[in-house]
Design a protein around this motif. Structure first.
Motif, PDB file in Angstrom:
ATOM      1  N   VAL A 126      34.665  38.005  52.032  1.00 28.18           N
ATOM      2  CA  VAL A 126      34.410  39.451  52.023  1.00 28.18           C
ATOM      3  C   VAL A 126      34.597  40.005  50.614  1.00 28.18           C
ATOM      4  N   TRP A 127      34.031  41.160  50.370  1.00 28.54           N
ATOM      5  CA  TRP A 127      34.049  41.852  49.074  1.00 28.54           C
ATOM      6  C   TRP A 127      33.335  41.032  48.006  1.00 28.54           C
ATOM      7  N   THR A 128      32.330  40.272  48.377  1.00 29.89           N
ATOM      8  CA  THR A 128      31.692  39.379  47.409  1.00 29.89           C
ATOM      9  C   THR A 128      30.638  40.157  46.612  1.00 29.89           C
ATOM     10  N   SER A 129      31.023  40.548  45.405  1.00 29.96           N
ATOM     11  CA  SER A 129      30.124  41.334  44.555  1.00 29.96           C
ATOM     12  C   SER A 129      28.891  40.516  44.204  1.00 29.96           C
ATOM     13  N   LEU A 130      27.734  41.169  44.228  1.00 36.62           N
ATOM     14  CA  LEU A 130      26.463  40.606  43.771  1.00 36.62           C
ATOM     15  C   LEU A 130      25.951  39.411  44.578  1.00 36.62           C
ATOM     16  N   GLY A 142      42.153  41.455  41.452  1.00 35.37           N
ATOM     17  CA  GLY A 142      43.617  41.429  41.592  1.00 35.37           C
ATOM     18  C   GLY A 142      44.172  42.828  41.406  1.00 35.37           C
ATOM     19  N   THR A 143      45.035  43.256  42.341  1.00 38.68           N
ATOM     20  CA  THR A 143      45.549  44.629  42.284  1.00 38.68           C
ATOM     21  C   THR A 143      46.542  44.789  41.124  1.00 38.68           C
ATOM     22  N   SER A 144      46.834  46.055  40.802  1.00 34.03           N
ATOM     23  CA  SER A 144      47.799  46.308  39.727  1.00 34.03           C
ATOM     24  C   SER A 144      49.177  45.754  40.084  1.00 34.03           C
ATOM     25  N   ASP A 145      49.522  45.753  41.374  1.00 36.82           N
ATOM     26  CA  ASP A 145      50.823  45.168  41.772  1.00 36.82           C
ATOM     27  C   ASP A 145      50.851  43.680  41.432  1.00 36.82           C
ATOM     28  N   ILE A 146      49.734  43.003  41.713  1.00 38.36           N
ATOM     29  CA  ILE A 146      49.683  41.557  41.435  1.00 38.36           C
ATOM     30  C   ILE A 146      49.708  41.320  39.922  1.00 38.36           C
ATOM     31  N   GLY A 167      43.414  38.402  50.409  1.00 38.89           N
ATOM     32  CA  GLY A 167      42.912  38.915  49.141  1.00 38.89           C
ATOM     33  C   GLY A 167      43.900  38.587  48.038  1.00 38.89           C
ATOM     34  N   SER A 168      45.019  39.333  48.005  1.00 39.32           N
ATOM     35  CA  SER A 168      46.068  39.023  47.017  1.00 39.32           C
ATOM     36  C   SER A 168      46.592  37.605  47.243  1.00 39.32           C
ATOM     37  N   ASP A 169      46.800  37.252  48.507  1.00 40.86           N
ATOM     38  CA  ASP A 169      47.294  35.910  48.834  1.00 40.86           C
ATOM     39  C   ASP A 169      46.096  34.983  49.066  1.00 40.86           C
ATOM     40  N   CYS A 208      28.012  34.635  41.905  1.00 38.94           N
ATOM     41  CA  CYS A 208      29.052  35.452  42.536  1.00 38.94           C
ATOM     42  C   CYS A 208      30.287  34.586  42.787  1.00 38.94           C
ATOM     43  N   GLN A 209      31.364  35.258  43.199  1.00 37.81           N
ATOM     44  CA  GLN A 209      32.655  34.585  43.379  1.00 37.81           C
ATOM     45  C   GLN A 209      33.121  34.799  44.808  1.00 37.81           C
ATOM     46  N   MET A 210      33.255  33.706  45.578  1.00 37.73           N
ATOM     47  CA  MET A 210      33.641  33.826  46.991  1.00 37.73           C
ATOM     48  C   MET A 210      35.056  33.304  47.184  1.00 37.73           C
ATOM     49  N   PHE A 211      36.017  34.177  46.903  1.00 41.74           N
ATOM     50  CA  PHE A 211      37.428  33.837  47.102  1.00 41.74           C
ATOM     51  C   PHE A 211      37.999  34.648  48.269  1.00 41.74           C
ATOM     52  N   SER A 212      37.921  35.998  48.170  1.00 38.80           N
ATOM     53  CA  SER A 212      38.609  36.870  49.136  1.00 38.80           C
ATOM     54  C   SER A 212      38.073  36.694  50.550  1.00 38.80           C
ATOM     55  N   GLU A 213      39.013  36.795  51.502  1.00 44.33           N
ATOM     56  CA  GLU A 213      38.671  36.752  52.926  1.00 44.33           C
ATOM     57  C   GLU A 213      39.313  37.953  53.617  1.00 44.33           C
TER      58      GLU A 213
HETATM   59  C1  LIG Z   1      34.833  46.593  43.876  1.00 47.77           C
HETATM   60  C2  LIG Z   1      35.460  45.289  44.332  1.00 47.77           C
HETATM   61  C3  LIG Z   1      34.798  44.112  44.055  1.00 47.77           C
HETATM   62  C4  LIG Z   1      35.343  42.893  44.495  1.00 47.77           C
HETATM   63  N1  LIG Z   1      34.642  41.746  44.241  1.00 47.77           N
HETATM   64  C5  LIG Z   1      35.126  40.558  44.704  1.00 47.77           C
HETATM   65  C6  LIG Z   1      34.371  39.367  44.506  1.00 47.77           C
HETATM   66  O1  LIG Z   1      33.287  39.366  43.921  1.00 47.77           O
HETATM   67  N2  LIG Z   1      34.857  38.209  45.015  1.00 47.77           N
HETATM   68  C7  LIG Z   1      36.054  38.149  45.664  1.00 47.77           C
HETATM   69  O2  LIG Z   1      36.443  37.050  46.074  1.00 47.77           O
HETATM   70  N3  LIG Z   1      36.789  39.270  45.876  1.00 47.77           N
HETATM   71  C8  LIG Z   1      36.349  40.475  45.406  1.00 47.77           C
HETATM   72  N4  LIG Z   1      37.075  41.629  45.621  1.00 47.77           N
HETATM   73  C9  LIG Z   1      38.303  41.555  46.411  1.00 47.77           C
HETATM   74  C10 LIG Z   1      39.588  41.748  45.617  1.00 47.77           C
HETATM   75  O3  LIG Z   1      39.865  40.612  44.832  1.00 47.77           O
HETATM   76  C11 LIG Z   1      40.693  42.037  46.638  1.00 47.77           C
HETATM   77  O4  LIG Z   1      40.391  43.267  47.251  1.00 47.77           O
HETATM   78  C12 LIG Z   1      42.048  42.111  45.990  1.00 47.77           C
HETATM   79  O5  LIG Z   1      42.440  40.846  45.507  1.00 47.77           O
HETATM   80  C13 LIG Z   1      43.126  42.640  46.967  1.00 47.77           C
HETATM   81  O6  LIG Z   1      43.100  41.947  48.160  1.00 47.77           O
HETATM   82  P1  LIG Z   1      43.057  42.733  49.559  1.00 47.77           P
HETATM   83  O7  LIG Z   1      41.954  43.741  49.477  1.00 47.77           O
HETATM   84  O8  LIG Z   1      43.024  41.733  50.648  1.00 47.77           O
HETATM   85  O9  LIG Z   1      44.426  43.545  49.611  1.00 47.77           O
HETATM   86  P2  LIG Z   1      45.844  42.978  50.080  1.00 47.77           P
HETATM   87  O10 LIG Z   1      46.089  41.666  49.437  1.00 47.77           O
HETATM   88  O11 LIG Z   1      45.924  43.041  51.587  1.00 47.77           O
HETATM   89  O12 LIG Z   1      46.842  44.041  49.450  1.00 47.77           O
HETATM   90  C14 LIG Z   1      47.180  45.282  50.106  1.00 47.77           C
HETATM   91  C15 LIG Z   1      48.222  45.983  49.246  1.00 47.77           C
HETATM   92  O13 LIG Z   1      49.433  45.176  49.193  1.00 47.77           O
HETATM   93  C16 LIG Z   1      49.798  44.937  47.837  1.00 47.77           C
HETATM   94  N5  LIG Z   1      50.356  43.574  47.716  1.00 47.77           N
HETATM   95  C17 LIG Z   1      49.860  42.425  48.275  1.00 47.77           C
HETATM   96  N6  LIG Z   1      50.618  41.365  47.927  1.00 47.77           N
HETATM   97  C18 LIG Z   1      51.613  41.844  47.130  1.00 47.77           C
HETATM   98  C19 LIG Z   1      52.705  41.246  46.436  1.00 47.77           C
HETATM   99  N7  LIG Z   1      52.932  39.913  46.512  1.00 47.77           N
HETATM  100  N8  LIG Z   1      53.499  42.051  45.676  1.00 47.77           N
HETATM  101  C20 LIG Z   1      53.278  43.384  45.599  1.00 47.77           C
HETATM  102  N9  LIG Z   1      52.261  44.012  46.246  1.00 47.77           N
HETATM  103  C21 LIG Z   1      51.434  43.259  46.988  1.00 47.77           C
HETATM  104  C22 LIG Z   1      48.502  45.056  47.049  1.00 47.77           C
HETATM  105  O14 LIG Z   1      48.758  45.402  45.689  1.00 47.77           O
HETATM  106  C23 LIG Z   1      47.782  46.190  47.791  1.00 47.77           C
HETATM  107  O15 LIG Z   1      48.257  47.432  47.356  1.00 47.77           O
HETATM  108  C24 LIG Z   1      36.575  42.869  45.187  1.00 47.77           C
HETATM  109  C25 LIG Z   1      37.256  44.063  45.450  1.00 47.77           C
HETATM  110  C26 LIG Z   1      36.698  45.274  45.032  1.00 47.77           C
HETATM  111  C27 LIG Z   1      37.449  46.545  45.325  1.00 47.77           C
END
Ligand SMILES: Cc1cc2nc3c(=O)[nH]c(=O)nc-3n(C[C@H](O)[C@H](O)[C@H](O)COP(=O)(O)OP(=O)(O)OC[C@H]3O[C@@H](n4cnc5c(N)ncnc54)[C@H](O)[C@@H]3O)c2cc1C
Length: 396
Positions: free
Chosen positions: A144-148, A363-367, A120-122, A111-116
């Motif tokens: 958080v959100w650590t798949s598997l 990573g979101t579509s915005d990122i 997430g994006s940052d 698994c991958q433990m990056f997000s907190e």
């Molecule tokens: C099904 C699923 C599985 C996942 N599995 C894992 C995993 O195994 N390991 C792991 O580490 N993470 C995992 N994640 C986490 C995922 O990587 C994060 O949810 C994602 O990176 C977004 O971070 P956040 O949820 O904190 O949203 P935020 O970063 O808080 O973003 C909130 C909103 O702000 C927007 N935003 C943020 N920054 C910017 C910017 N600079 N410019 C424009 N818009 C911006 C985003 O697009 C979003 O719409 C998983 C998520 C899901 C849904």
């Protein structure tokens, strides 16, 4: 060694003939590894043949048509898609020996433990800390959100080792044995009713220094390799034309077309055709970006497939829901959010719900648009006021 596509296909057919398409997962994939057909661009003796990554598609093609049961990377998606290239690129020979083959065979799920919770994006701003203690590091914090994670033997862990320097410079990257004392994994339930992912708490977890990938403080560079590979892995399927998600829509269209009014039929025919064309474009683009993933370091072009396939997937499942009409509101017994998972059957409405995550995970579509704008199109960068500030001085 220069090896042709015809030779690769021949070697794959020989593998299938010797091991048998029905062999068990570990048996078949171990033999595939030994034959250098696991990741053909990897070095000889490490699952590959030092050949062009473009040839991997030919291997997949042969395995699929021979009916090999365990050819999909979905047996260990994070391990194979992201763990293997990261360990190959930054690991020592000992890491390679210990991990690469077992990831490929699925003996060790990763698994991958990056997000907190606040990062997430940052992700570079994350707060989980590791402090050195002799030959070990002591980790405290939360992911958080650590798949598997609940199935994983090992995880890729990104933590802060130096809060005195700017955020990207104070990170380090470890392989974590998920059975270590002090690792508490708690499932999180999704809109589908499944718990694919988890929150994880670290309470004085000890990690040997030898589990470090790259150097101390080099974690961001290592993490970038993982993330770039994640985008390629998530960036759509290279399965045959017309298969995958679009096949669900075309099958349902054939089933429902007779019951639609002529107006609805015309409109839906246009929509299904357009989505089929877009699926083919994404499939071909994905094949190109995967072919560039030489020895584990794809470039930002992986974000093209990730962005396009995530948004396309949602459009396809929306069309499926429209075709299903009120039947789309029916769910499996046990829904909503039941711990009695009841997920054995394939459910279209569940797939629709699951697709909502596609534009967030990896990573979101915005990122993705930011990455493509900056690194592919050369547009001005996002605003980054905290880039040169010591992490400890960034307001939280
Ligand atoms: C099904 C699923 C599985 C996942 N599995 C894992 C995993 O195994 N390991 C792991 O580490 N993470 C995992 N994640 C986490 C995922 O990587 C994060 O949810 C994602 O990176 C977004 O971070 P956040 O949820 O904190 O949203 P935020 O970063 O808080 O973003 C909130 C909103 O702000 C927007 N935003 C943020 N920054 C910017 C910017 N600079 N410019 C424009 N818009 C911006 C985003 O697009 C979003 O719409 C998983 C998520 C899901 C849904």
């Amino acid at each position: 060694m220069t090896i042709t596509e015809a030779e690769i296909r021949e070697r794959t057919r020989t593998l299938v003939a010797e091991v048998g398409a029905d062999a068990g997962q570990v048996e078949f994939r171990s033999a595939q590894w030994r034959a250098g057909l696991a990741a053909v661009q990897y070095p000889e003796g490490k699952g590959g043949l030092d050949a062009s990554p473009k040839l991997q598609t030919a291997i997949e093609d042969e395995l699929r048509s021979a009916g090999v049961k365990h050819h999909s990377m979905l047996i260990n998606p994070i391990g194979i898609g992201m763990g293997m290239p990261t360990v190959l690129t930054y690991g020592t020979n000992e890491h390679h020996e210990t991990h690469l083959k077992r990831i490929f065979t699925g003996e060790d799920i990763w698994c991958q433990m990056f997000s907190e919770p606040t990062h997430g994006s940052d992700v570079a701003g994350l707060a989980s800390r590791a402090v050195r203690d002799g030959d070990e590091w002591i980790v405290n914090g939360q992911k958080v959100w650590t798949s598997l994670a609940h199935h994983s033997a090992y995880g890729m862990l990104l933590v802060r080792t130096d809060p005195e320097v700017p955020k990207h410079k104070g990170l380090s990257y470890f392989i974590l044995d998920m059975k270590s004392r002090g690792v508490d994994i708690r499932p999180l339930y999704q809109i589908t009713g499944d718990a694919e992912f988890n929150e994880i708490f670290f309470d004085d977890v000890r990690i040997p220094h030898s589990n470090l990938l790259g150097d101390v403080g080099d974690g961001w560079r290592v993490a970038t390799t993982t993330l770039m590979n994640e985008r390629v892995a998530l960036g759509g399927s290279t399965a045959p034309k017309g298969s995958g998600t679009i096949a669900s829509l075309t099958a349902l269209w054939e089933q429902k077309v007779g019951s639609l009014s002529s107006g609805a039929r015309e409109a839906m025919r246009d929509r299904v055709s357009q989505l089929w064309i877009e699926s083919e474009i994404v499939r071909l683009t994905t094949m190109r970006s995967r072919a560039n993933a030489a020895s584990g370091n794809p470039g930002p072009e992986g974000s093209v497939g990730k962005l396009a396939s995530a948004e396309l997937n949602q459009k396809i499942w929306n069309a499926v829901m429209d075709l299903l009409g009120s039947d789309g509101m029916l769910h499996e017994p046990g829904y909503p959010l039941s711990r009695n998972r009841g997920t054995s059957g394939y459910s279209l409405s569940k797939a629709f719900l699951r697709s909502q995550a596609n534009t967030i995970e990896g990573g979101t579509s915005d990122i993705m648009r930011n990455i493509l704008g900056e690194r592919v199109l050369g547009l001005p960068g996002d605003v980054r006021v905290d880039k040169e500030v010591a992490w400890k001085d960034i307001p939280s």
